[in-house]
Motif scaffolding. Structure first.
Motif, PDB file in Angstrom:
ATOM      1  N   VAL A   1      68.533  -2.547  -2.884  1.00 45.75           N
ATOM      2  CA  VAL A   1      68.300  -1.904  -4.183  1.00 45.75           C
ATOM      3  C   VAL A   1      67.400  -2.812  -5.016  1.00 45.75           C
ATOM      4  O   VAL A   1      67.678  -4.009  -5.151  1.00 45.75           O
ATOM      5  CB  VAL A   1      69.628  -1.655  -4.936  1.00 45.75           C
ATOM      6  CG1 VAL A   1      69.361  -1.019  -6.290  1.00 45.75           C
ATOM      7  CG2 VAL A   1      70.574  -0.796  -4.107  1.00 45.75           C
ATOM      8  N   VAL A   2      66.321  -2.243  -5.530  1.00 44.12           N
ATOM      9  CA  VAL A   2      65.428  -2.978  -6.428  1.00 44.12           C
ATOM     10  C   VAL A   2      65.237  -2.178  -7.708  1.00 44.12           C
ATOM     11  O   VAL A   2      65.393  -0.960  -7.719  1.00 44.12           O
ATOM     12  CB  VAL A   2      64.052  -3.283  -5.783  1.00 44.12           C
ATOM     13  CG1 VAL A   2      64.205  -4.188  -4.578  1.00 44.12           C
ATOM     14  CG2 VAL A   2      63.314  -2.008  -5.414  1.00 44.12           C
ATOM     15  N   THR A   3      64.914  -2.876  -8.779  1.00 45.18           N
ATOM     16  CA  THR A   3      64.607  -2.237 -10.057  1.00 45.18           C
ATOM     17  C   THR A   3      63.128  -2.416 -10.324  1.00 45.18           C
ATOM     18  O   THR A   3      62.591  -3.516 -10.183  1.00 45.18           O
ATOM     19  CB  THR A   3      65.431  -2.876 -11.194  1.00 45.18           C
ATOM     20  OG1 THR A   3      66.820  -2.745 -10.871  1.00 45.18           O
ATOM     21  CG2 THR A   3      65.146  -2.191 -12.521  1.00 45.18           C
ATOM     22  N   ALA A   4      62.451  -1.335 -10.683  1.00 39.19           N
ATOM     23  CA  ALA A   4      61.007  -1.372 -10.906  1.00 39.19           C
ATOM     24  C   ALA A   4      60.640  -0.499 -12.088  1.00 39.19           C
ATOM     25  O   ALA A   4      61.422   0.347 -12.517  1.00 39.19           O
ATOM     26  CB  ALA A   4      60.276  -0.901  -9.656  1.00 39.19           C
ATOM     27  N   ARG A   5      59.423  -0.712 -12.578  1.00 37.69           N
ATOM     28  CA  ARG A   5      58.869   0.088 -13.673  1.00 37.69           C
ATOM     29  C   ARG A   5      57.607   0.774 -13.178  1.00 37.69           C
ATOM     30  O   ARG A   5      56.964   0.286 -12.240  1.00 37.69           O
ATOM     31  CB  ARG A   5      58.523  -0.808 -14.854  1.00 37.69           C
ATOM     32  CG  ARG A   5      59.730  -1.430 -15.488  1.00 37.69           C
ATOM     33  CD  ARG A   5      59.306  -2.412 -16.560  1.00 37.69           C
ATOM     34  NE  ARG A   5      60.480  -3.011 -17.147  1.00 37.69           N
ATOM     35  CZ  ARG A   5      60.808  -2.889 -18.412  1.00 37.69           C
ATOM     36  NH1 ARG A   5      60.039  -2.239 -19.248  1.00 37.69           N
ATOM     37  NH2 ARG A   5      61.900  -3.446 -18.877  1.00 37.69           N
ATOM     38  N   PRO A   6      57.222   1.876 -13.794  1.00 37.61           N
ATOM     39  CA  PRO A   6      55.960   2.517 -13.408  1.00 37.61           C
ATOM     40  C   PRO A   6      54.809   1.503 -13.478  1.00 37.61           C
ATOM     41  O   PRO A   6      54.717   0.724 -14.414  1.00 37.61           O
ATOM     42  CB  PRO A   6      55.790   3.623 -14.453  1.00 37.61           C
ATOM     43  CG  PRO A   6      57.192   3.945 -14.871  1.00 37.61           C
ATOM     44  CD  PRO A   6      57.918   2.622 -14.854  1.00 37.61           C
ATOM     45  N   GLY A   7      54.000   1.494 -12.444  1.00 37.29           N
ATOM     46  CA  GLY A   7      52.886   0.557 -12.358  1.00 37.29           C
ATOM     47  C   GLY A   7      53.189  -0.661 -11.507  1.00 37.29           C
ATOM     48  O   GLY A   7      52.284  -1.343 -11.040  1.00 37.29           O
TER      49      GLY A   7
ATOM     50  N   LYS B   1      55.692   5.164  -9.479  1.00 34.60           N
ATOM     51  CA  LYS B   1      55.382   6.190 -10.476  1.00 34.60           C
ATOM     52  C   LYS B   1      56.692   6.835 -10.898  1.00 34.60           C
ATOM     53  O   LYS B   1      57.620   6.921 -10.124  1.00 34.60           O
ATOM     54  CB  LYS B   1      54.456   7.247  -9.871  1.00 34.60           C
ATOM     55  CG  LYS B   1      53.121   6.692  -9.447  1.00 34.60           C
ATOM     56  CD  LYS B   1      52.258   7.779  -8.842  1.00 34.60           C
ATOM     57  CE  LYS B   1      50.914   7.219  -8.475  1.00 34.60           C
ATOM     58  NZ  LYS B   1      50.712   7.005  -7.091  1.00 34.60           N
ATOM     59  N   GLY B   2      56.753   7.303 -12.128  1.00 33.69           N
ATOM     60  CA  GLY B   2      57.917   8.058 -12.600  1.00 33.69           C
ATOM     61  C   GLY B   2      59.067   7.186 -13.042  1.00 33.69           C
ATOM     62  O   GLY B   2      58.920   5.992 -13.271  1.00 33.69           O
ATOM     63  N   ASP B   3      60.248   7.811 -13.177  1.00 33.20           N
ATOM     64  CA  ASP B   3      61.450   7.087 -13.550  1.00 33.20           C
ATOM     65  C   ASP B   3      62.647   7.722 -12.868  1.00 33.20           C
ATOM     66  O   ASP B   3      62.521   8.710 -12.178  1.00 33.20           O
ATOM     67  CB  ASP B   3      61.628   7.037 -15.071  1.00 33.20           C
ATOM     68  CG  ASP B   3      61.705   8.417 -15.711  1.00 33.20           C
ATOM     69  OD1 ASP B   3      61.737   9.418 -14.960  1.00 33.20           O
ATOM     70  OD2 ASP B   3      61.738   8.503 -16.938  1.00 33.20           O
ATOM     71  N   GLY B   4      63.815   7.126 -13.025  1.00 34.83           N
ATOM     72  CA  GLY B   4      65.017   7.623 -12.371  1.00 34.83           C
ATOM     73  C   GLY B   4      65.375   6.760 -11.178  1.00 34.83           C
ATOM     74  O   GLY B   4      65.062   5.579 -11.133  1.00 34.83           O
ATOM     75  N   VAL B   5      66.025   7.353 -10.203  1.00 32.01           N
ATOM     76  CA  VAL B   5      66.437   6.652  -8.992  1.00 32.01           C
ATOM     77  C   VAL B   5      65.800   7.351  -7.798  1.00 32.01           C
ATOM     78  O   VAL B   5      65.852   8.572  -7.685  1.00 32.01           O
ATOM     79  CB  VAL B   5      67.975   6.650  -8.847  1.00 32.01           C
ATOM     80  CG1 VAL B   5      68.397   6.036  -7.525  1.00 32.01           C
ATOM     81  CG2 VAL B   5      68.617   5.922 -10.015  1.00 32.01           C
TER      82      VAL B   5
ATOM     83  N   ILE C   1      65.228   2.560  -5.091  1.00 35.79           N
ATOM     84  CA  ILE C   1      64.427   2.018  -6.174  1.00 35.79           C
ATOM     85  C   ILE C   1      64.956   2.635  -7.462  1.00 35.79           C
ATOM     86  O   ILE C   1      64.963   3.857  -7.603  1.00 35.79           O
ATOM     87  CB  ILE C   1      62.936   2.345  -6.008  1.00 35.79           C
ATOM     88  CG1 ILE C   1      62.416   1.845  -4.660  1.00 35.79           C
ATOM     89  CG2 ILE C   1      62.129   1.751  -7.159  1.00 35.79           C
ATOM     90  CD1 ILE C   1      61.031   2.352  -4.309  1.00 35.79           C
ATOM     91  N   GLU C   2      65.430   1.789  -8.365  1.00 32.67           N
ATOM     92  CA  GLU C   2      65.893   2.250  -9.672  1.00 32.67           C
ATOM     93  C   GLU C   2      64.746   2.047 -10.635  1.00 32.67           C
ATOM     94  O   GLU C   2      64.309   0.922 -10.862  1.00 32.67           O
ATOM     95  CB  GLU C   2      67.144   1.486 -10.094  1.00 32.67           C
ATOM     96  CG  GLU C   2      68.295   1.762  -9.141  1.00 32.67           C
ATOM     97  CD  GLU C   2      69.558   1.009  -9.484  1.00 32.67           C
ATOM     98  OE1 GLU C   2      69.521   0.124 -10.370  1.00 32.67           O
ATOM     99  OE2 GLU C   2      70.589   1.301  -8.862  1.00 32.67           O
ATOM    100  N   LEU C   3      64.248   3.158 -11.174  1.00 32.93           N
ATOM    101  CA  LEU C   3      63.045   3.129 -12.001  1.00 32.93           C
ATOM    102  C   LEU C   3      63.404   3.184 -13.475  1.00 32.93           C
ATOM    103  O   LEU C   3      64.221   3.978 -13.899  1.00 32.93           O
ATOM    104  CB  LEU C   3      62.152   4.310 -11.643  1.00 32.93           C
ATOM    105  CG  LEU C   3      61.755   4.386 -10.162  1.00 32.93           C
ATOM    106  CD1 LEU C   3      61.083   5.702  -9.848  1.00 32.93           C
ATOM    107  CD2 LEU C   3      60.836   3.234  -9.827  1.00 32.93           C
ATOM    108  N   GLY C   4      62.782   2.307 -14.226  1.00 34.07           N
ATOM    109  CA  GLY C   4      63.002   2.270 -15.666  1.00 34.07           C
ATOM    110  C   GLY C   4      61.693   2.316 -16.406  1.00 34.07           C
ATOM    111  O   GLY C   4      60.632   2.377 -15.816  1.00 34.07           O
ATOM    112  N   ARG C   5      61.754   2.258 -17.704  1.00 36.32           N
ATOM    113  CA  ARG C   5      60.559   2.269 -18.540  1.00 36.32           C
ATOM    114  C   ARG C   5      60.335   0.912 -19.129  1.00 36.32           C
ATOM    115  O   ARG C   5      61.145   0.140 -19.350  1.00 36.32           O
ATOM    116  CB  ARG C   5      60.689   3.309 -19.644  1.00 36.32           C
ATOM    117  CG  ARG C   5      60.722   4.693 -19.067  1.00 36.32           C
ATOM    118  CD  ARG C   5      60.798   5.719 -20.195  1.00 36.32           C
ATOM    119  NE  ARG C   5      61.006   7.007 -19.606  1.00 36.32           N
ATOM    120  CZ  ARG C   5      60.051   7.903 -19.454  1.00 36.32           C
ATOM    121  NH1 ARG C   5      58.840   7.650 -19.836  1.00 36.32           N
ATOM    122  NH2 ARG C   5      60.299   9.064 -18.919  1.00 36.32           N
TER     123      ARG C   5
END
Length: 105
Positions: A40-46, A82-86, A101-105
């Motif tokens: 599990v990783v946490t990422a942001r758009p870009g 790209k995007g957000d969510g999981v 991938i856990e996506l945040g802003r």
């Protein structure tokens, strides 16, 4: 001095003093012994996710409808987030291999 000029000057000074928006990160995931590490990783758009394949067989990082990255043995593959969510993903060749991938802003 015009008001527009003063506003531009203030904006430029603010950017100089406080910097610009945070730059994109590179997040590395190692593939080893038929596992994504970390799973599990946490990422942001870009941000860029890089998968490094340390196994002797080829793998993929696949999320239906989102991405399909082929990662040959001893090589790496990547994609820009790209995007957000999981977003869950798996290896098409070894479906028991799963990551998220856990996506945040």
């Amino acid at each position: 001095m015009t008001m527009a000029f003063v506003l531009k000057l203030c904006l430029a000074a603010g950017l100089f003093l406080y910097g610009t928006a945070a730059s994109a990160a590179t997040i590395e995931v190692t593939i080893e012994k038929l596992e994504f590490k970390p799973a599990v990783v946490t990422a942001r758009p870009g941000d860029t996710i890089v998968w490094r394949n340390e196994d002797v067989m080829d793998h993929t990082a696949t999320s239906k409808g989102s991405f399909d990255v082929v990662i040959p043995s001893g090589k790496s593959g990547s994609m820009v987030v790209k995007g957000d969510g999981v977003v869950g993903y798996y290896c098409r060749y070894h479906p028991n291999m799963k990551g998220r991938i856990e996506l945040g802003r």
